[in-house]
Motif scaffolding. Structure first.
Motif, PDB file in Angstrom:
ATOM      1  N   ARG A 182       6.472  12.426   0.025  1.00 30.84           N
ATOM      2  CA  ARG A 182       6.933  13.486  -0.875  1.00 30.84           C
ATOM      3  C   ARG A 182       5.906  13.810  -1.969  1.00 30.84           C
ATOM      4  O   ARG A 182       6.262  14.340  -3.014  1.00 30.84           O
ATOM      5  N   ASN A 183       4.634  13.475  -1.733  1.00 27.96           N
ATOM      6  CA  ASN A 183       3.575  13.977  -2.617  1.00 27.96           C
ATOM      7  C   ASN A 183       3.433  15.468  -2.314  1.00 27.96           C
ATOM      8  O   ASN A 183       3.533  15.885  -1.161  1.00 27.96           O
ATOM      9  N   ARG A 184       3.156  16.266  -3.356  1.00 24.29           N
ATOM     10  CA  ARG A 184       3.195  17.721  -3.197  1.00 24.29           C
ATOM     11  C   ARG A 184       1.897  18.383  -3.631  1.00 24.29           C
ATOM     12  O   ARG A 184       1.219  17.905  -4.528  1.00 24.29           O
ATOM     13  N   ALA A 185       1.554  19.478  -2.966  1.00 24.59           N
ATOM     14  CA  ALA A 185       0.442  20.332  -3.395  1.00 24.59           C
ATOM     15  C   ALA A 185       0.879  21.786  -3.205  1.00 24.59           C
ATOM     16  O   ALA A 185       1.764  22.080  -2.396  1.00 24.59           O
ATOM     17  N   THR A 186       0.269  22.704  -3.978  1.00 23.60           N
ATOM     18  CA  THR A 186       0.622  24.122  -3.876  1.00 23.60           C
ATOM     19  C   THR A 186      -0.645  24.974  -3.836  1.00 23.60           C
ATOM     20  O   THR A 186      -1.718  24.529  -4.242  1.00 23.60           O
ATOM     21  N   CYS A 194       0.856  -1.185   0.000  1.00 20.98           N
ATOM     22  CA  CYS A 194       0.000   0.000   0.000  1.00 20.98           C
ATOM     23  C   CYS A 194       0.895   1.239   0.000  1.00 20.98           C
ATOM     24  O   CYS A 194       1.684   1.438   0.921  1.00 20.98           O
ATOM     25  N   SER A 195       0.785   2.039  -1.055  1.00 22.29           N
ATOM     26  CA  SER A 195       1.628   3.235  -1.191  1.00 22.29           C
ATOM     27  C   SER A 195       0.787   4.491  -1.038  1.00 22.29           C
ATOM     28  O   SER A 195      -0.362   4.538  -1.481  1.00 22.29           O
ATOM     29  N   ASP A 196       1.397   5.506  -0.410  1.00 22.47           N
ATOM     30  CA  ASP A 196       0.735   6.811  -0.277  1.00 22.47           C
ATOM     31  C   ASP A 196       0.937   7.575  -1.581  1.00 22.47           C
ATOM     32  O   ASP A 196       2.019   8.086  -1.852  1.00 22.47           O
ATOM     33  N   THR A 197      -0.106   7.634  -2.405  1.00 26.88           N
ATOM     34  CA  THR A 197      -0.010   8.344  -3.680  1.00 26.88           C
ATOM     35  C   THR A 197      -0.916   9.568  -3.708  1.00 26.88           C
ATOM     36  O   THR A 197      -0.882  10.346  -4.646  1.00 26.88           O
ATOM     37  N   ASP A 198      -1.744   9.739  -2.673  1.00 24.29           N
ATOM     38  CA  ASP A 198      -2.648  10.895  -2.628  1.00 24.29           C
ATOM     39  C   ASP A 198      -1.883  12.142  -2.194  1.00 24.29           C
ATOM     40  O   ASP A 198      -1.277  12.150  -1.129  1.00 24.29           O
ATOM     41  N   PRO A 199      -1.912  13.211  -3.008  1.00 26.18           N
ATOM     42  CA  PRO A 199      -1.248  14.442  -2.565  1.00 26.18           C
ATOM     43  C   PRO A 199      -2.037  15.087  -1.417  1.00 26.18           C
ATOM     44  O   PRO A 199      -3.255  14.884  -1.306  1.00 26.18           O
ATOM     45  N   THR A 253      -3.982  19.469   4.901  1.00 26.19           N
ATOM     46  CA  THR A 253      -4.438  18.159   5.394  1.00 26.19           C
ATOM     47  C   THR A 253      -3.999  17.077   4.423  1.00 26.19           C
ATOM     48  O   THR A 253      -3.743  17.341   3.250  1.00 26.19           O
ATOM     49  N   ASP A 254      -3.915  15.856   4.937  1.00 22.97           N
ATOM     50  CA  ASP A 254      -3.558  14.713   4.097  1.00 22.97           C
ATOM     51  C   ASP A 254      -4.285  13.485   4.626  1.00 22.97           C
ATOM     52  O   ASP A 254      -4.461  13.333   5.836  1.00 22.97           O
ATOM     53  N   THR A 255      -4.729  12.631   3.705  1.00 24.04           N
ATOM     54  CA  THR A 255      -5.474  11.446   4.129  1.00 24.04           C
ATOM     55  C   THR A 255      -4.590  10.445   4.874  1.00 24.04           C
ATOM     56  O   THR A 255      -5.064   9.703   5.724  1.00 24.04           O
ATOM     57  N   ALA A 256      -3.292  10.451   4.566  1.00 21.81           N
ATOM     58  CA  ALA A 256      -2.401   9.453   5.162  1.00 21.81           C
ATOM     59  C   ALA A 256      -1.589   9.996   6.340  1.00 21.81           C
ATOM     60  O   ALA A 256      -1.414   9.316   7.342  1.00 21.81           O
ATOM     61  N   ASP A 257      -1.097  11.231   6.220  1.00 19.65           N
ATOM     62  CA  ASP A 257      -0.153  11.741   7.219  1.00 19.65           C
ATOM     63  C   ASP A 257      -0.746  12.857   8.063  1.00 19.65           C
ATOM     64  O   ASP A 257      -1.501  13.690   7.565  1.00 19.65           O
ATOM     65  N   LYS A 258      -0.342  12.869   9.328  1.00 21.54           N
ATOM     66  CA  LYS A 258      -0.726  13.972  10.222  1.00 21.54           C
ATOM     67  C   LYS A 258       0.331  15.071  10.192  1.00 21.54           C
ATOM     68  O   LYS A 258       0.033  16.241  10.378  1.00 21.54           O
TER      69      LYS A 258
END
Length: 253
Positions: free
Chosen positions: A166-170, A95-100, A130-135
């Motif tokens: 290291r998924n990114r959003a701006t 299971c990989s975190d691919t959601d930015p 916010t992120d679905t995987a990380d706090k």
């Protein structure tokens, strides 16, 4: 009957234990025994940030389907099946975190420069990420920091956010600093102006000064006001008149 030969086979999902064939002997006993043992695949390991459910455990023809925690996506097989030989099909997925992550910048803002200044101090609250995987997220300000002096004009403020994978959003917003200005004052005839700040911005003061041989008549200085108009009225530079007294003597005849 004496001499009868029996071939032993098992149903699908079972493995033969013992003799493949047995015979009825003269002593009225069978030459051996056999039984069918249920085939079982090894227990599948747990996957990080995911789980699996199986149709009938770890036995032959059981299908195990993999799902990931919110914010994670399966890389590899979505399911594995326990095969007749006792091994699983395919390879174990991850299971990989691919959601930015998501980031929301504050609204754009317009700020007026303070009197006598060409800059304005602009502040804002840092954007919410916010992120679905990380706090724990790494939010990076690309441009000028809040609470600092911004020059007249338009400024683009950008933020970047990275999650652990290291998924990114701006996001970005605008800061506009406006300097209120009056029309430039014309200098007096036979004189000149001495102005503070930028000369015609809100809060700037201009003093009327006259050339040599001329004196000021009217207000000494004017200030550019918030409503874009100058205080007071223009002064003039007029030629100095020196009054000389002459005495007349009457001569008696």
């Amino acid at each position: 009957m004496l001499g009868t030969l029996c071939e032993m086979t098992c149903d699908r999902g079972y493995r033969l234990q013992g003799r493949r064939s047995i015979q009825c002997l003269a002593n009225r006993l069978w030459s051996g025994t056999a039984y069918c043992r249920r085939i079982r695949c090894h227990v599948l390991p747990l996957i990080l940030q995911g789980r699996y459910t199986c149709t009938h455990g770890f036995f032959v023809d059981s299908r195990c389907d993999f799902t990931c925690s919110p914010g994670y996506r399966i890389e590899g097989e979505h399911s594995r099946t326990c095969q007749h030989g006792g091994s699983w099909s395919g390879v174990q997925p991850v299971c990989s975190d691919t959601d930015p992550p998501k980031i929301k910048c504050p609204p754009s803002r317009l700020k007026l420069a303070d009197p006598g200044k060409l800059t304005a101090k602009v502040s804002w609250d840092p954007p919410a990420a916010t992120d679905t995987a990380d706090k724990f997220l790494n939010v990076v300000l690309v441009d000028q920091a809040p609470g600092t002096e911004f020059k007249e004009g338009l400024h683009v403020i950008r933020y970047k956010v990275y999650d652990q994978a290291r998924n990114r959003a701006t996001c970005k917003f605008l800061v506009r600093v406006k300097v209120k200005r009056c029309l430039e004052l014309p200098p007096p005839l036979h004189g000149y102006l001495s102005c503070s700040s930028d000369g015609n911005n809100y809060g700037a003061a201009c003093e009327y000064l006259c050339d040599g041989g001329y004196e000021r008549r009217g207000t000494s200085s004017r200030v550019c006001q918030f409503n874009h108009s100058w205080s007071g009225s223009p002064a003039e530079c007029v030629r100095e008149y020196r009054v000389t007294q002459t005495s007349h003597h009457h001569v008696k005849s």
